[in-house]
Design an enzyme around this catalytic site. Structure first.
Site, PDB file in Angstrom:
ATOM      1  N   SER A 260      19.683 -24.330 -54.762  1.00 58.78           N
ATOM      2  CA  SER A 260      18.883 -23.586 -55.730  1.00 58.78           C
ATOM      3  C   SER A 260      17.417 -23.624 -55.317  1.00 58.78           C
ATOM      4  CB  SER A 260      19.044 -24.193 -57.127  1.00 58.78           C
ATOM      5  OG  SER A 260      18.258 -23.501 -58.061  1.00 58.78           O
ATOM      6  N   GLY A 261      16.803 -22.445 -55.242  1.00 62.55           N
ATOM      7  CA  GLY A 261      15.404 -22.361 -54.814  1.00 62.55           C
ATOM      8  C   GLY A 261      15.224 -22.138 -53.329  1.00 62.55           C
ATOM      9  N   THR A 265      18.026 -15.080 -53.426  1.00 59.67           N
ATOM     10  CA  THR A 265      17.776 -13.804 -54.100  1.00 59.67           C
ATOM     11  C   THR A 265      16.822 -12.933 -53.287  1.00 59.67           C
ATOM     12  OG1 THR A 265      18.162 -14.784 -56.279  1.00 59.67           O
ATOM     13  CG2 THR A 265      16.916 -12.730 -56.213  1.00 59.67           C
ATOM     14  N   ASN A 307      12.961 -23.762 -59.220  1.00 61.44           N
ATOM     15  CA  ASN A 307      12.787 -22.383 -58.776  1.00 61.44           C
ATOM     16  C   ASN A 307      12.313 -21.543 -59.953  1.00 61.44           C
ATOM     17  OD1 ASN A 307      12.944 -19.890 -57.602  1.00 61.44           O
ATOM     18  ND2 ASN A 307      15.147 -19.914 -57.277  1.00 61.44           N
ATOM     19  N   SER A 310      15.283 -18.351 -60.463  1.00 65.25           N
ATOM     20  CA  SER A 310      16.611 -18.795 -60.042  1.00 65.25           C
ATOM     21  C   SER A 310      17.692 -17.888 -60.606  1.00 65.25           C
ATOM     22  CB  SER A 310      16.844 -20.232 -60.516  1.00 65.25           C
ATOM     23  OG  SER A 310      18.141 -20.666 -60.199  1.00 65.25           O
ATOM     24  N   SER A 311      18.567 -17.393 -59.733  1.00 65.87           N
ATOM     25  CA  SER A 311      19.701 -16.589 -60.187  1.00 65.87           C
ATOM     26  C   SER A 311      20.714 -17.511 -60.863  1.00 65.87           C
ATOM     27  CB  SER A 311      20.363 -15.871 -59.009  1.00 65.87           C
ATOM     28  OG  SER A 311      19.496 -14.940 -58.433  1.00 65.87           O
ATOM     29  N   GLY A 539      23.428 -21.096 -56.173  1.00 72.27           N
ATOM     30  CA  GLY A 539      22.773 -22.175 -55.450  1.00 72.27           C
ATOM     31  C   GLY A 539      23.320 -23.500 -55.915  1.00 72.27           C
ATOM     32  N   GLU A 541      23.439 -27.342 -56.857  1.00 74.12           N
ATOM     33  CA  GLU A 541      22.453 -28.206 -57.497  1.00 74.12           C
ATOM     34  C   GLU A 541      23.058 -29.579 -57.745  1.00 74.12           C
ATOM     35  OE1 GLU A 541      21.891 -25.700 -60.913  1.00 74.12           O
ATOM     36  OE2 GLU A 541      19.933 -25.049 -60.207  1.00 74.12           O
TER      37      GLU A 541
END
Length: 568
Positions: A260-261, A265, A307, A310-311, A539, A541
């Protein structure tokens, strides 16, 4: 022997014959003499892997020079990927003046691997550079700038030449291990080189800044280029997809995965930007595909502690091309929206962007129609904390969202209905309960009925029906129904489930609406079409406390990755 070349160097008045095969000497660049620590040293720079050099030197010491010649090699990278510095230090000569004893010592500037003192599951060795060597002790500076003193008798692993200044393709790394990979990415990242190849795989490290490497000129530079002809770049992957699709008339797919981050995206948007540019038409359908991004991000992305954008869902975008390689449509599939975020966000995190954008971007008249008179008391939006992450402009983004909706054929009426639903969810988030008893059974009642009235008005339902749904439940057994009351805890759970269900169905409807605009069915069974699929998956995590839905998301995300690979 015609293929053998003998070079003779004068060191301290003695002849030192250094034999190398012709193929090795062809990679030779230059030779010079250096004086290091009052010792004469031959400095030789090669463009050749160190293992081959060591092998040739071993053959030389055993077959050419009489007696045994013990030596070790210290290496340092100069510029090129396979460049090598051999420090041959002559410390003592034999009486016959024919055998040299060459011992390795740590020369200033040498790069070595430093064993990490912090032992743990994720610790790796650190890169370090020799600063000083004297009296059996060696001073090194690691990649973090910290100084260390080492025992000169301790075995120290020298860094392969390819790890000193980094390589563009990590397949060529001599130190092909976790430490070598991480150091290669690190030293390139320091120079704002955020992309690195591993064969046909591209590794991207998020720079958290805008770099001037995504211009129209860059797109043209990477067109019709094989991987490796140009420096690593997301455009190189996108061009490879497009080129292979046109050449082999086969569907292609790229999987964008990472923590994530990490920038998944943004990478997805860059791939779509490249495909839209190289298809050559700049048509309305290309514009519609690109305009789908701000809508999807508004309703499916949120600020997290890692992020700012974040999606919180997975998506698979299939871009369709005709026989001339021109985009003629696309289709989006969404996976597992994180609906729990609607009712619960961690500290320093936000709800989905759309809530903050609409509260910041709507006119006062629109807010009045929706009974949104200010952020106070809005529990759904993180207790009314309308924090704005750095670099985001909620007012501007709301205008962009509305503009994108027009491009994707959302009518003004449909856009307003979406805003009404979002406002209703915000009002539901303000509903609180009092604990009561009815006929000696735990029950609950709503504290402030005005939130119910506002919600019922926006959802166009009867207020009493909404109260019954949020405070009671109906059991059906053998054709008979029984209505029972719920305590406050159960009522809160029902309220939250109600909100998540509405938002989830609205999100699916929005994606379907976008697909109606961008998807073009085949005109006939013989209609030729190829596609490029872009999978922007969740992502991964890991926190100190991982919620159940996060663990399930990781499992399903990995499964989707595997299924996509098998499908392609």
């Amino acid at each position: 022997m015609s293929n053998d070349i003998i070079s003779t160097y004068i060191v301290n008045g003695s002849n030192f014959r250094f034999l190398m095969w012709g193929k090795l000497l062809h990679q030779y660049i230059r030779t010079s003499l250096l004086n290091i620590s009052n010792k004469m040293v031959i400095l030789t720079k090669f463009l050749y892997p160190i293992n081959t050099v060591i092998k040739e030197l071993n053959l030389f010491s055993k077959n050419i020079l009489p007696g045994s010649v013990p030596y070790q090699i210290s290496s340092q990278h100069i510029r090129e990927r396979h460049a090598l510095l051999l420090y041959l230090s002559m410390l003592k000569q034999s009486p016959q003046d024919t055998v040299c004893e060459m011992f390795m010592y740590q020369a200033c500037g040498d790069h070595v691997w430093l064993e990490n003192e912090n032992k743990g599951e994720f610790t790796v060795n650190l890169g370090a550079r020799v600063k000083f060597s004297d009296s059996g002790r060696i001073q090194v500076i690691d990649d973090d700038g910290k100084e260390h003193w080492l025992d000169g008798k301790k075995k120290i692993k020298h860094m392969h030449i390819t790890s000193v200044e980094g390589v563009e393709d990590m397949i060529s790394l001599g130190d092909l291990n976790e430490a070598g990979i991480l150091r290669n990415l690190f030293i390139r990242y320091i120079d704002n080189l955020i992309y690195t190849f591993t064969g046909s795989i591209l590794v991207a490290v998020n720079p958290y800044q805008i770099l001037p490497i995504y211009t129209a000129e860059q797109i043209q530079n990477y067109r019709d280029k094989k991987i490796g002809e140009m420096p690593p770049h997301i455009f190189a992957i996108a061009d490879n997809l497009y080129f292979n699709m046109k050449r082999y008339s086969q569907d292609q797919c790229v999987i964008i995965s990472g923590e994530s981050g990490a920038g998944k995206t943004e990478s997805t948007k860059l791939v779509l930007q490249f495909l839209a540019a190289v298809s050559g038409q700049h048509s309305w359908i290309e514009q519609q595909i690109l305009e789908a991004n701000p809508i999807m991000e508004a309703f499916g992305n949120a600020k997290t502690i890692r992020n700012d954008n974040s999606s919180r869902f997975g998506k698979y975008i299939d871009v369709h091309f005709n026989d001339r390689g021109v985009i003629e449509g696309a289709k989006i599939e969404q996976y597992l929206l994180e609906k729990s975020r609607i009712v619960n966000q961690a500290h320093d995190e936000r709800n989905y962007h759309i809530f903050y954008c609409m509260l910041a971007g709507m006119t006062n008249e629109e807010k009045k129609k929706l009974d949104l008179h200010g952020p106070e008391g809005i529990l759904l939006s993180n207790s009314g904390n309308l924090m704005v992450p750095g670099g985001r402009d909620d007012v501007k983004e709301f205008a962009d969202i509305r503009s994108a909706m027009k491009v994707l054929m959302f009518t003004d009426s449909e856009t307003w209905e979406i805003l009404k639903i979002l406002a209703a969810l915000l009002h539901i988030g303000n509903i609180k309960y009092n604990a009561i008893e009815m006929d000696n059974i735990d029950a609950s009642e709503i504290q402030d009925i005005q939130h119910i009235n506002k919600t019922a008005k926006l959802l166009e339902v009867r207020a009493q029906d909404l109260i019954d749904v949020l405070t009671t439940r109906t059991l059906v057994t053998r054709g008979e129904s029984v209505t029972v009351t719920m305590g406050t805890e159960a009522s809160v759970d029902v309220r939250d489930a109600f909100v998540k269900g509405i938002y989830g169905r609205m999100f699916v409807w929005i994606v379907d609406k976008i697909n109606i605009a961008i998807f073009k069915p085949k005109s006939s069974p013989k209609h030729f079409r190829t596609s490029i699929g872009v999978l922007d998956i969740f992502g991964f995590e890991s926190f100190d406390h991982n919620r159940k839905n996060m663990i399930m998301k990781e499992l399903i995300g990995n499964t989707l990755n595997l299924l996509t690979i098998k499908k392609r």
